[in-house]
Design a protein around this motif. Structure first.
Motif: not given
Length: 200
Positions: A58-76
């Motif tokens: 999730c950290s690696a993906l959020a760095a690429k898509h900071p505008e979706h950080e909250a949604e990405i971390w929801a996956w975890h």
């Protein structure tokens, strides 16, 4: 004829779909489809099933898509909300097989971090005499190595197993190695498949 069952978990024993969670996280269907098709994809998730931690992925993906950080971390953080219960037909089949003394095992592409919580989702998992989880082994279906590992660990030949999975790729890989297989697409088809093989 097979003498043991080898069960996949997701969408065979328990229902799993990221959309179950993201319908709550991203209400707009167009935005949700875009996110799941372009950001949190199943291909991106794959490494977590092979031993990478959710936090790392999730950290690696959020760095690429900071505008979706909250949604990405929801996956975890909200992973368990992707599940919507056990599949009753499979639970019933597992109980019937257990009553007849048929050995049953599990083979799942699953993170080592979510294995225990998944096994707690249905008493049917308690009927399995052993489990091979990709996140613990560092190898995933459809790699032949994980099927060979099952045979070695459970001390059976490929032809001894009926392998049940919802993925056509995994079914094809198992067939190529000599496993009997049932492609799980409709829960109603499971019992007849077991009856044809004299397992129940």
């Amino acid at each position: 004829m097979p003498k043991a069952l080898l069960w996949d978990f997701g969408n065979v024993i328990v229902r799993w779909n990221p959309r179950t969670l993201y319908e709550k996280v991203i209400p707009d269907p167009v935005a949700r489809d875009r996110f799941l098709n372009d950001v949190c994809t199943l291909a991106w998730h794959g490494p977590t099933d092979c031993g990478v931690t959710f936090a790392e992925n999730c950290s690696a993906l959020a760095a690429k898509h900071p505008e979706h950080e909250a949604e990405i971390w929801a996956w975890h953080h909200r992973w368990d909300e992707m599940f919507s219960g056990a599949i009753a037909e499979t639970e019933a089949a597992i109980e019937a097989l257990h009553a007849r003394g048929v050995p049953q095992f599990g083979l799942s592409n699953i993170s080592h971090e979510t294995l225990d919580s998944t096994l707690a989702m249905s008493p049917a998992f308690g009927r399995l005499s052993g489990v091979v989880a990709s996140g613990l082994e560092g190898v995933m279906k459809p790699d032949p190595a994980i099927f060979h590992l099952c045979c070695e660990r459970f001390e059976m030949a490929p032809s001894d197993f009926l392998f049940v999975d919802d993925s056509a790729r995994n079914i094809a890989a198992a067939q190529a190695l000599g496993f009997d297989t049932h492609h799980f697409t409709d829960p109603a088809d499971l019992q007849p498949a077991l009856e044809r093989r004299g397992l129940i």
